[in-house]
Design an enzyme around this catalytic site. Sequence first.
Site, PDB file in Angstrom:
ATOM      1  N   PHE A 197       0.857  -1.364  -0.035  1.00 12.76           N
ATOM      2  CA  PHE A 197      -0.089   0.217  -0.026  1.00 12.76           C
ATOM      3  C   PHE A 197       0.889   1.338  -0.045  1.00 12.76           C
ATOM      4  CE2 PHE A 197      -4.591   0.522   1.316  1.00 12.76           C
ATOM      5  CZ  PHE A 197      -4.749   1.915   0.656  1.00 12.76           C
TER       6      PHE A 197
ATOM      7  N   ARG B 148      16.460 -14.004  39.483  1.00  7.97           N
ATOM      8  CA  ARG B 148      17.556 -13.360  39.569  1.00  7.97           C
ATOM      9  C   ARG B 148      17.982 -13.012  41.005  1.00  7.97           C
ATOM     10  NH1 ARG B 148      22.581 -12.588  37.648  1.00  7.97           N
ATOM     11  NH2 ARG B 148      23.504 -10.909  38.070  1.00  7.97           N
TER      12      ARG B 148
ATOM     13  N   GLY C  13       4.219  12.659   4.506  1.00  7.90           N
ATOM     14  CA  GLY C  13       4.333  11.647   5.393  1.00  7.90           C
ATOM     15  C   GLY C  13       2.885  11.710   6.137  1.00  7.90           C
TER      16      GLY C  13
ATOM     17  N   GLN D 221      14.994  -2.870  31.535  1.00 10.93           N
ATOM     18  CA  GLN D 221      15.630  -2.625  32.639  1.00 10.93           C
ATOM     19  C   GLN D 221      15.764  -3.648  33.653  1.00 10.93           C
ATOM     20  OE1 GLN D 221      16.967   0.200  32.716  1.00 10.93           O
ATOM     21  NE2 GLN D 221      17.820   0.745  34.585  1.00 10.93           N
TER      22      GLN D 221
ATOM     23  N   SER E 115       1.990   9.423  16.891  1.00 10.85           N
ATOM     24  CA  SER E 115       1.166   9.683  18.135  1.00 10.85           C
ATOM     25  C   SER E 115       0.745  11.054  18.080  1.00 10.85           C
ATOM     26  CB  SER E 115       2.064   9.522  19.290  1.00 10.85           C
ATOM     27  OG  SER E 115       2.364   8.015  19.420  1.00 10.85           O
TER      28      SER E 115
ATOM     29  N   GLU F 214       0.779   4.150  10.576  1.00 14.41           N
ATOM     30  CA  GLU F 214      -0.617   4.239  10.639  1.00 14.41           C
ATOM     31  C   GLU F 214      -0.946   5.454  11.436  1.00 14.41           C
ATOM     32  OE1 GLU F 214      -1.374   2.495   8.716  1.00 14.41           O
ATOM     33  OE2 GLU F 214      -0.253   0.488   8.609  1.00 14.41           O
TER      34      GLU F 214
HETATM   35  C1  LIG Z   1       8.859   0.865   8.631  1.00 10.91           C
HETATM   36  C2  LIG Z   1       7.911   1.855   8.300  1.00 10.91           C
HETATM   37  C3  LIG Z   1       6.865   1.323   7.294  1.00 10.91           C
HETATM   38  C4  LIG Z   1       5.941   2.063   6.351  1.00 10.91           C
HETATM   39  N1  LIG Z   1       5.084   1.608   5.735  1.00 10.91           N
HETATM   40  C5  LIG Z   1       4.452   2.235   4.773  1.00 10.91           C
HETATM   41  C6  LIG Z   1       3.550   1.818   3.860  1.00 10.91           C
HETATM   42  O1  LIG Z   1       3.648   0.541   3.614  1.00 10.91           O
HETATM   43  N2  LIG Z   1       2.946   2.583   3.161  1.00 10.91           N
HETATM   44  C7  LIG Z   1       2.950   3.784   3.207  1.00 10.91           C
HETATM   45  O2  LIG Z   1       2.142   4.622   2.829  1.00 10.91           O
HETATM   46  N3  LIG Z   1       3.590   4.590   4.212  1.00 10.91           N
HETATM   47  C8  LIG Z   1       4.289   3.771   5.174  1.00 10.91           C
HETATM   48  N4  LIG Z   1       5.066   4.322   6.262  1.00 10.91           N
HETATM   49  C9  LIG Z   1       5.015   5.694   6.374  1.00 10.91           C
HETATM   50  C10 LIG Z   1       4.463   6.105   7.700  1.00 10.91           C
HETATM   51  O3  LIG Z   1       2.933   6.212   7.421  1.00 10.91           O
HETATM   52  C11 LIG Z   1       5.176   7.629   8.049  1.00 10.91           C
HETATM   53  O4  LIG Z   1       6.354   7.391   8.558  1.00 10.91           O
HETATM   54  C12 LIG Z   1       4.254   8.384   9.063  1.00 10.91           C
HETATM   55  O5  LIG Z   1       3.129   8.555   8.516  1.00 10.91           O
HETATM   56  C13 LIG Z   1       4.815   9.505   9.404  1.00 10.91           C
HETATM   57  O6  LIG Z   1       5.276  10.353   8.392  1.00 10.91           O
HETATM   58  P1  LIG Z   1       6.778  10.779   8.125  1.00 10.91           P
HETATM   59  O7  LIG Z   1       7.729   9.737   8.456  1.00 10.91           O
HETATM   60  O8  LIG Z   1       6.981  11.398   6.957  1.00 10.91           O
HETATM   61  O9  LIG Z   1       6.703  11.842   9.208  1.00 10.91           O
HETATM   62  P2  LIG Z   1       6.411  13.295   9.175  1.00 10.91           P
HETATM   63  O10 LIG Z   1       5.070  13.499   8.815  1.00 10.91           O
HETATM   64  O11 LIG Z   1       7.385  14.510   8.512  1.00 10.91           O
HETATM   65  O12 LIG Z   1       6.464  13.837  10.832  1.00 10.91           O
HETATM   66  C14 LIG Z   1       7.573  14.399  11.459  1.00 10.91           C
HETATM   67  C15 LIG Z   1       7.393  14.547  12.889  1.00 10.91           C
HETATM   68  O13 LIG Z   1       6.336  15.530  12.772  1.00 10.91           O
HETATM   69  C16 LIG Z   1       5.418  15.425  13.673  1.00 10.91           C
HETATM   70  N5  LIG Z   1       4.248  15.993  13.145  1.00 10.91           N
HETATM   71  C17 LIG Z   1       3.747  16.164  11.571  1.00 10.91           C
HETATM   72  N6  LIG Z   1       2.513  16.901  11.589  1.00 10.91           N
HETATM   73  C18 LIG Z   1       2.180  17.140  12.805  1.00 10.91           C
HETATM   74  C19 LIG Z   1       1.077  18.006  13.301  1.00 10.91           C
HETATM   75  N7  LIG Z   1       0.177  18.408  12.456  1.00 10.91           N
HETATM   76  N8  LIG Z   1       1.083  18.079  14.642  1.00 10.91           N
HETATM   77  C20 LIG Z   1       2.229  17.677  15.375  1.00 10.91           C
HETATM   78  N9  LIG Z   1       3.285  17.033  15.035  1.00 10.91           N
HETATM   79  C21 LIG Z   1       3.164  16.781  13.560  1.00 10.91           C
HETATM   80  C22 LIG Z   1       5.071  13.546  13.536  1.00 10.91           C
HETATM   81  O14 LIG Z   1       4.350  13.365  14.641  1.00 10.91           O
HETATM   82  C23 LIG Z   1       6.727  13.317  13.717  1.00 10.91           C
HETATM   83  O15 LIG Z   1       6.897  13.245  14.905  1.00 10.91           O
HETATM   84  C24 LIG Z   1       5.923   3.438   6.903  1.00 10.91           C
HETATM   85  C25 LIG Z   1       6.973   3.880   8.006  1.00 10.91           C
HETATM   86  C26 LIG Z   1       7.748   2.927   8.406  1.00 10.91           C
HETATM   87  C27 LIG Z   1       8.872   3.904   9.582  1.00 10.91           C
END
Ligand SMILES: Cc1cc2nc3c(=O)[nH]c(=O)nc-3n(C[C@H](O)[C@H](O)[C@H](O)COP(=O)(O)OP(=O)(O)OC[C@H]3O[C@@H](n4cnc5c(N)ncnc54)[C@H](O)[C@@H]3O)c2cc1C
Length: 387
Positions: free
Chosen positions: A122, A265, A130, A336, A366, A363
């Site tokens: 997907f 332990r 992101g 820990q 947080s 998904e």
């Molecule tokens: C191992 C792995 C597998 C994945 N598999 C898939 C997949 O199969 N298909 C797919 O489509 N995606 C996939 N993802 C992507 C995943 O959904 C994204 O990494 C996630 O949605 C966050 O996007 P980003 O990494 O670009 O972080 P960013 O969106 O750039 O966020 C960076 C930081 O900013 C914070 N942030 C962003 N916007 C806000 C806001 N409005 N308010 C407060 N904080 C905010 C975030 O919480 C985070 O701490 C995968 C990710 C990983 C790590």
Amino acid sequence: MEFSWSKEDKEVRARAQEFTEKALFPYELHIEETDTPDPKVEAGIVQALNDYALNAANQPVEYGGQAMSVVQQCILWEEAGKATNALWGRVWMPPICLQAGTPEQIEKYLVPSCSGAILSAFCTSEPDAGSDAGALKTWAVADGDDYVINGEKSFASNAEFADFMLLTTFIDGDPSKATIFLVDKDTPGVKARCLPHFSARTGWGHPELDILDLRVPASHILGEIGQGFELTKDWFVEARLGCAGRSVGAAIRGTELALAFACERRQFGSRIVDFQGIEFMLADMATDIMAAKSMLYRLAAEIDAGLDRKSAHARASAVKLFTTEMAFRVLDKAQQIFGGRGLMRENPVERLVRDVRFERVWEGTSEIQKVVIAGQLKKRGLANYVN
Ligand SMILES: Cc1cc2nc3c(=O)[nH]c(=O)nc-3n(C[C@H](O)[C@H](O)[C@H](O)COP(=O)(O)OP(=O)(O)OC[C@H]3O[C@@H](n4cnc5c(N)ncnc54)[C@H](O)[C@@H]3O)c2cc1C
């Protein structure tokens, strides 16, 4: 509300437990040691999942699924989530949005996905999109009966091995025309640019993809043009409950191991479990798990009882937020309690710590769950979270 495990729920738990112990646990270290798992191991797990009738738990029987209730799907995630190195990923639940396909698409993509004969990826995330999926730059432009797609994708889990991709695009770059295309493996125009290494083994990789003049027939659109995000809404509830179930399972396994270790332990002439510092950690861990598990199954039962879609979406964010953060807190304490032995990769607790770290990010991070919850509070008040 009334809630108790039905006879069928207990039977699913027993089956899921046995499957996890017999078909997943034996391969945890194999995955730890190899980037590419042995194909025979993969095939064995696929066969076992089918033999235990745990495949496609989320899909109707008519397509080859198990038509499990949401409670039972969560039970399956909880049990499979105890296995480290993301072996739970072998418990496939094909994207529910595939049910929106035409009869031909269902026959070609959904039915074989249910048996595990084919695998999907997907692909929504991109370098500049992101958390903000509205910023997609993978655009599709009509050309006769086809669409020509250009862009890039990040974190495309399974894409290198998948038989088809669900590719999220904007038609003509218009966010109101978010559209999912079903793209067959080896269609010219998709190239893995790189395969980043992550902090935990997840079996399959998460490549970055270049999409260059990818030509896909209009008949490969899933649902309608513009339905792309709508189709993924139910999937998000399901996926977030999946993260929650696995987090609960991981926290339970880690706590059981830490408790057993603490009872055995000895230091300073006593069992370490009798030191108040350790007792209090274990007490906090048990309490955290109980709270997380209660909220997860409460929501799952509410959805089974017909909770409306909006409320399910709103509450799933709170459940994902709490359970995934809980697992990280709990497993950090478990690590820990093991002292130096908690840092050995042979120790399942060490691997679980790395595994659950992912659940706080994918998904919806947080922080994004908090954005959803705060948005609900502003629109509807607290009712969704307290009634
Ligand atoms: C191992 C792995 C597998 C994945 N598999 C898939 C997949 O199969 N298909 C797919 O489509 N995606 C996939 N993802 C992507 C995943 O959904 C994204 O990494 C996630 O949605 C966050 O996007 P980003 O990494 O670009 O972080 P960013 O969106 O750039 O966020 C960076 C930081 O900013 C914070 N942030 C962003 N916007 C806000 C806001 N409005 N308010 C407060 N904080 C905010 C975030 O919480 C985070 O701490 C995968 C990710 C990983 C790590």
